[in-house]
Design a protein around this motif. Structure first.
Motif, PDB file in Angstrom:
ATOM      1  N   TRP A 143       7.641  13.072  34.721  1.00 28.14           N
ATOM      2  CA  TRP A 143       6.529  12.203  34.350  1.00 28.14           C
ATOM      3  C   TRP A 143       6.130  12.339  32.891  1.00 28.14           C
ATOM      4  N   TRP A 144       6.425  13.476  32.261  1.00 28.42           N
ATOM      5  CA  TRP A 144       5.998  13.662  30.881  1.00 28.42           C
ATOM      6  C   TRP A 144       6.863  12.901  29.883  1.00 28.42           C
ATOM      7  N   ARG A 145       7.961  12.331  30.354  1.00 25.82           N
ATOM      8  CA  ARG A 145       8.840  11.594  29.451  1.00 25.82           C
ATOM      9  C   ARG A 145       8.400  10.150  29.244  1.00 25.82           C
ATOM     10  N   GLY A 146       7.648   9.587  30.140  1.00 26.61           N
ATOM     11  CA  GLY A 146       7.212   8.204  29.967  1.00 26.61           C
ATOM     12  C   GLY A 146       6.660   7.638  31.259  1.00 26.61           C
ATOM     13  N   ARG A 147       6.108   6.451  31.121  1.00 22.21           N
ATOM     14  CA  ARG A 147       5.495   5.814  32.284  1.00 22.21           C
ATOM     15  C   ARG A 147       6.529   5.389  33.315  1.00 22.21           C
ATOM     16  N   ARG A 148       7.748   5.098  32.893  1.00 20.63           N
ATOM     17  CA  ARG A 148       8.762   4.630  33.842  1.00 20.63           C
ATOM     18  C   ARG A 148       9.109   5.708  34.852  1.00 20.63           C
ATOM     19  N   GLU A 149       8.951   6.971  34.465  1.00 19.89           N
ATOM     20  CA  GLU A 149       9.298   8.060  35.375  1.00 19.89           C
ATOM     21  C   GLU A 149       8.083   8.707  36.010  1.00 19.89           C
ATOM     22  N   ALA A 150       6.906   8.187  35.754  1.00 19.12           N
ATOM     23  CA  ALA A 150       5.701   8.810  36.306  1.00 19.12           C
ATOM     24  C   ALA A 150       5.695   8.739  37.833  1.00 19.12           C
ATOM     25  N   ASP A 151       6.116   7.619  38.408  1.00 20.00           N
ATOM     26  CA  ASP A 151       6.130   7.438  39.864  1.00 20.00           C
ATOM     27  C   ASP A 151       7.537   7.301  40.427  1.00 20.00           C
ATOM     28  N   ALA A 152       8.569   7.550  39.614  1.00 20.44           N
ATOM     29  CA  ALA A 152       9.949   7.332  40.064  1.00 20.44           C
ATOM     30  C   ALA A 152      10.341   8.367  41.116  1.00 20.44           C
ATOM     31  N   VAL A 153      11.082   7.909  42.111  1.00 21.80           N
ATOM     32  CA  VAL A 153      11.557   8.758  43.206  1.00 21.80           C
ATOM     33  C   VAL A 153      13.005   8.390  43.493  1.00 21.80           C
ATOM     34  N   ARG A 154      13.832   9.414  43.703  1.00 23.58           N
ATOM     35  CA  ARG A 154      15.216   9.208  44.136  1.00 23.58           C
ATOM     36  C   ARG A 154      15.451  10.034  45.399  1.00 23.58           C
ATOM     37  N   ASP A 155      16.108   9.419  46.386  1.00 20.96           N
ATOM     38  CA  ASP A 155      16.530  10.103  47.611  1.00 20.96           C
ATOM     39  C   ASP A 155      18.058  10.175  47.610  1.00 20.96           C
ATOM     40  N   TYR A 156      18.586  11.404  47.469  1.00 18.33           N
ATOM     41  CA  TYR A 156      20.033  11.620  47.379  1.00 18.33           C
ATOM     42  C   TYR A 156      20.602  11.945  48.761  1.00 18.33           C
ATOM     43  N   PHE A 157      21.830  11.430  49.030  1.00 13.64           N
ATOM     44  CA  PHE A 157      22.547  11.660  50.281  1.00 13.64           C
ATOM     45  C   PHE A 157      23.978  12.072  49.970  1.00 13.64           C
ATOM     46  N   ARG A 158      24.480  13.030  50.765  1.00 15.87           N
ATOM     47  CA  ARG A 158      25.896  13.392  50.721  1.00 15.87           C
ATOM     48  C   ARG A 158      26.571  12.743  51.926  1.00 15.87           C
ATOM     49  N   VAL A 159      27.555  11.891  51.642  1.00 19.22           N
ATOM     50  CA  VAL A 159      28.215  11.142  52.708  1.00 19.22           C
ATOM     51  C   VAL A 159      29.721  11.340  52.618  1.00 19.22           C
ATOM     52  N   GLU A 160      30.384  11.105  53.752  1.00 20.65           N
ATOM     53  CA  GLU A 160      31.847  11.198  53.846  1.00 20.65           C
ATOM     54  C   GLU A 160      32.352   9.970  54.570  1.00 20.65           C
ATOM     55  N   ASP A 161      33.370   9.305  53.991  1.00 24.29           N
ATOM     56  CA  ASP A 161      33.879   8.081  54.601  1.00 24.29           C
ATOM     57  C   ASP A 161      35.008   8.412  55.566  1.00 24.29           C
ATOM     58  N   ASP A 162      35.584   7.370  56.169  1.00 20.04           N
ATOM     59  CA  ASP A 162      36.635   7.565  57.164  1.00 20.04           C
ATOM     60  C   ASP A 162      37.937   8.058  56.562  1.00 20.04           C
ATOM     61  N   GLN A 163      38.099   8.027  55.228  1.00 22.19           N
ATOM     62  CA  GLN A 163      39.298   8.537  54.577  1.00 22.19           C
ATOM     63  C   GLN A 163      39.150  10.002  54.143  1.00 22.19           C
ATOM     64  N   GLY A 164      37.975  10.588  54.348  1.00 20.19           N
ATOM     65  CA  GLY A 164      37.752  11.976  53.964  1.00 20.19           C
ATOM     66  C   GLY A 164      37.141  12.154  52.591  1.00 20.19           C
ATOM     67  N   ALA A 165      36.929  11.080  51.854  1.00 21.21           N
ATOM     68  CA  ALA A 165      36.314  11.184  50.523  1.00 21.21           C
ATOM     69  C   ALA A 165      34.809  11.385  50.673  1.00 21.21           C
ATOM     70  N   ARG A 166      34.263  12.251  49.808  1.00 18.09           N
ATOM     71  CA  ARG A 166      32.844  12.581  49.873  1.00 18.09           C
ATOM     72  C   ARG A 166      32.153  12.106  48.603  1.00 18.09           C
ATOM     73  N   PHE A 167      30.980  11.474  48.776  1.00 20.41           N
ATOM     74  CA  PHE A 167      30.263  10.854  47.673  1.00 20.41           C
ATOM     75  C   PHE A 167      28.827  11.374  47.644  1.00 20.41           C
ATOM     76  N   TRP A 168      28.229  11.182  46.490  1.00 16.42           N
ATOM     77  CA  TRP A 168      26.819  11.550  46.282  1.00 16.42           C
ATOM     78  C   TRP A 168      26.077  10.292  45.852  1.00 16.42           C
ATOM     79  N   LEU A 169      25.284   9.721  46.757  1.00 17.71           N
ATOM     80  CA  LEU A 169      24.569   8.484  46.508  1.00 17.71           C
ATOM     81  C   LEU A 169      23.067   8.751  46.511  1.00 17.71           C
ATOM     82  N   PHE A 170      22.336   7.854  45.900  1.00 20.59           N
ATOM     83  CA  PHE A 170      20.881   7.942  45.948  1.00 20.59           C
ATOM     84  C   PHE A 170      20.286   6.545  46.011  1.00 20.59           C
ATOM     85  N   ARG A 171      19.069   6.506  46.543  1.00 23.57           N
ATOM     86  CA  ARG A 171      18.303   5.269  46.657  1.00 23.57           C
ATOM     87  C   ARG A 171      17.053   5.404  45.806  1.00 23.57           C
TER      88      ARG A 171
END
Length: 712
Positions: free
Chosen positions: A663-691
């Motif tokens: 939040w101290w960097r600016g107004r754009r990040e004062a209320d910003a939230v990210r939800d990160y997920f670790r997922v694995e697809d049917d081929q075995g590859a693993r990714f790191w996604l966020f919403r």
């Protein structure tokens, strides 16, 4: 007759802090000068020189200080600030329409100079007149009256400052850049594109900022020095700024800018009291070690440039100008030159010259004028009205004297010396005698050290690679002996080959750590020989250690050190691939993933990696958006997504891991939230996604999905 100058930097900490922020990308702030440039002193014998010496220009004649006119739609014709030659709002009412006095004077001056040169050419015989190709373009265009477009608006970026390593005879001046290392060079230098109000600077001493002397039609008391960077003049005043430092259990104000001092804030005041007096006060951490290091570099530069005897004090310099002032045109011009250099560094300065250093120090700190020249033998008369604190005594001594009614130096000189010695000790009278010149005061000057170097000259020019390598071998042995005598090791070595035609061939190498291994440095330099053009022959080779670090004996853990030495390998790889292509990643204290890593040198020790949360092996430089995401809200991992045109069906998922914005960097990040997920697809590859967003409050994000990394 000795003459000592005292350079006082009243806002060293504040000016240095603002210069660092300007280099970091923020808008540079002008160092305020609350004192009028030249005012009358309380001493009738103090001499004031002219404030500006050299080609300093102000606004063109016929210009008035007026605000730009607005058009019918409310827009200002000149958005870049300042004045534009030929603009209707910038012309004098009595000037003819369409005329520009400044532009006409410049054109007339160029025509007169061209006619004078042509007259000299016409006096020469026909066979001695230079050819047209030697004269170059004879028809010079009129100077461009408009400001150059800044690089961030689409213009071509200005070329970098002159490289000192590119000339054989300038290697002795390489170390003079030490004063600019604390305030590094401005990459957006205007070298080669100087504004018309700035005097051209020497390429070998290019300052980190460009100073513009504004001389208005008002009296000189309203014309302070203005600091600008990348052709941008700071017009508006800045808010109050102070630095704070902890003393015991208290946090006190260490330094205050002129705007803060005008509001009643003084150094030594409690920070809580200062915040109560000025709500919204800008407070920064004090850096006394950095200020002292910068002052030492400044003293080293001054000893190379202005006087061989320079001593650094707590907030300025003492310079012995005896026998050196005439080299710069006298004491007045020497002081003006020093103040201009300080202004280019972004430092507000006052300077005084007297027969004794303590008297000059007192006048520089307690007289309002920026430059004070005291006639010889007038120290007692000039110091008499000054407060007793100007002698530099301890606070308890001056407080005791003030309780007895001794407020000024004149009051002290009128009293008998015997009772004063018994009551205050010998220190107070010793300082008084040193200020009046009755007792000598030793000056402990800094001794600038030149870079270690070795030079080999030849009776006959050499041109073959074998001969050049043998000469480098001999010069390297001499250089290593010089470094060993100083207890240093080479980190960067520059080789300069002087050809018989006067040209110089330059090559350089660098090492990951300090070394005096001549064989290793010779192997690195051998890779640079193929890039040297000997021409008709090389008559001298010079090696200069432009960077060196202390190198001594190191303690090892046991009798035998089995750890491999990677420094030679790193040096050879960096020499072949380039130093910027060889690096390591280190952790940085930040919760935002893209800010949690940084580049470090291969042998540097970085911070330990955190093991609290799993992180992917490959982290993308920037998160990439994904499409066609199917997920259950609010905290379920996605079932499928498409990344780079390839669909993925998720079989396993874990999360969320919530990360909040800084939040101290600016107004754009004062209320910003990210939800990160670790997922694995049917081929075995693993990714790191966020919403982006928490699914409940729209201010936290737009609910878009992004891919940020890949697991192994």
């Amino acid at each position: 007759m000795p003459r000592v100058a005292s350079l006082y930097l009243p806002q060293l900490a504040i000016d240095r802090l603002r210069a660092i922020e300007a280099r970091a990308g923020k808008r540079p702030e002008a160092p305020a000068d609350p004192h009028p440039p030249f005012t009358r002193s309380s001493s009738p014998n103090a001499v004031r020189p002219e404030p500006v010496e050299g080609p300093v220009r102000g606004p063109a004649p016929g210009l008035r200080q007026a605000q730009p006119e607005r058009t019918e739609d409310g827009l200002i014709p000149n958005r870049s600030g300042g004045w534009r030659p030929g603009a209707r709002w910038a012309q004098s009412p009595d000037a003819p329409e369409g005329s520009d006095p400044w532009l006409e004077r410049r054109i007339a001056k160029k025509r007169a100079k061209r006619d004078e040169l042509q007259a000299q050419i016409d006096q020469l015989p026909a066979h001695q007149r230079p050819a047209m190709r030697e004269l170059g373009r004879r028809s010079e265009p009129a100077p461009m009256p408009f400001k150059a477009m800044p690089p961030d608006e689409g213009a071509r970026a200005p070329r970098p400052p002159y490289n000192l390593e590119g000339a054989f005879w300038q290697q002795g001046a390489i170390m003079t850049r030490a004063v600019a290392e604390g305030m590094s060079r401005d990459r957006g230098s205007t070298h080669g594109h100087m504004p018309r109000t700035i005097a051209p600077l020497s390429p070998s001493h290019h300052p980190p900022f460009t100073v513009r002397f504004e001389q208005s039609r008002e009296p000189a008391t309203n014309a302070p020095l203005r600091l600008c960077s990348n052709r941008t003049v700071v017009e508006e005043e800045t808010g109050p700024l102070v630095t704070a430092q902890k003393h015991g259990n208290k946090i006190l104000v260490a330094a205050a800018c002129p705007a803060a001092q005008a509001l009643g804030l003084t150094p030594g005041m409690a920070l809580t009291h200062a915040r109560a007096l000025v709500p919204g006060l800008d407070v920064r951490d004090a850096d006394p070690a950095g200020d002292a290091a910068f002052l030492d570099r400044f003293a080293d530069y001054a000893a190379r440039r202005w006087s061989p005897a320079v001593m650094a004090t707590g907030d300025g310099l003492w310079l012995d100008l005896t026998g050196t002032a005439h080299l710069f045109g006298g004491e007045a011009k020497t002081c003006a030159r020093i103040r201009r250099f300080c202004a280019r560094l972004g430092l507000s300065a006052r300077i005084a010259v007297a027969e004794t250093g303590r008297a000059a120090n007192a006048m520089a700190r307690h007289l309002p004028g920026p430059v004070t020249l005291l006639e010889p033998g007038r120290e007692a008369e000039a110091l008499a009205p000054l407060p007793l604190t100007c002698l530099g005594d301890e606070e308890h001594v001056t407080d005791a004297a003030r309780r007895l009614g001794i407020d000024t130096v004149g009051d002290l000189m009128a009293l008998p010396r015997g009772p004063l010695t018994r009551r205050f000790g010998r220190t107070l009278l010793r300082h008084l005698d040193q200020a009046l010149g009755h007792r000598p005061e030793p000056l402990c000057p800094v001794i600038p050290t030149d870079a270690a170097e070795a030079e080999v000259r030849f009776l006959e020019p050499i041109a073959t690679a074998e001969a050049i390598e043998e000469a480098i071998r001999h010069a390297m042995a001499l250089l290593m002996a010089e470094l060993a005598a100083r207890g240093l090791g080479a980190r960067a070595v520059t080789m300069l080959c002087r050809r018989v035609d006067g040209g110089d061939q330059v090559a350089g190498i660098g090492t990951a750590r300090a070394t005096r291994d001549a064989a290793h440095l010779l192997r690195l330099m051998r890779m640079r020989i193929e890039g040297i053009d000997p021409g008709f022959g090389i008559e001298a080779i010079r090696l200069v250690a432009i960077r060196s670090d202390p190198l001594g004996a190191q303690a090892i853990g046991g009798l035998v050190d089995d750890r491999p030495d990677l420094a030679p390998l790193v040096d050879q790889l960096a020499g072949r691939l380039g130093p910027r292509r060889l690096f390591r990643r280190a952790a940085v204290e930040s919760d935002v993933p893209e800010r949690s890593t940084t580049r470090i040198t291969p042998l540097a020790e970085g911070a330990a990696w955190s093991t609290n949360w799993p992180r992917p092996v490959t982290l993308l430089r920037r998160p990439e958006p994904v499409a066609n995401v199917l997920a259950e809200l609010p905290d379920r991992p996605p079932k499928r997504f498409t990344w780079r045109g390839q669909p993925h069906r998720v079989t396993r998922g874990d999360g969320p891991e919530r990360i909040y914005g800084e939040w101290w960097r600016g107004r754009r990040e004062a209320d910003a939230v990210r939800d990160y997920f670790r997922v694995e697809d049917d081929q075995g590859a693993r990714f790191w996604l966020f919403r982006r967003g928490d699914g409940a409050d729209g201010r936290t994000g737009d609910m878009s999905w992004h891919l940020h990394g890949l697991f192994g």
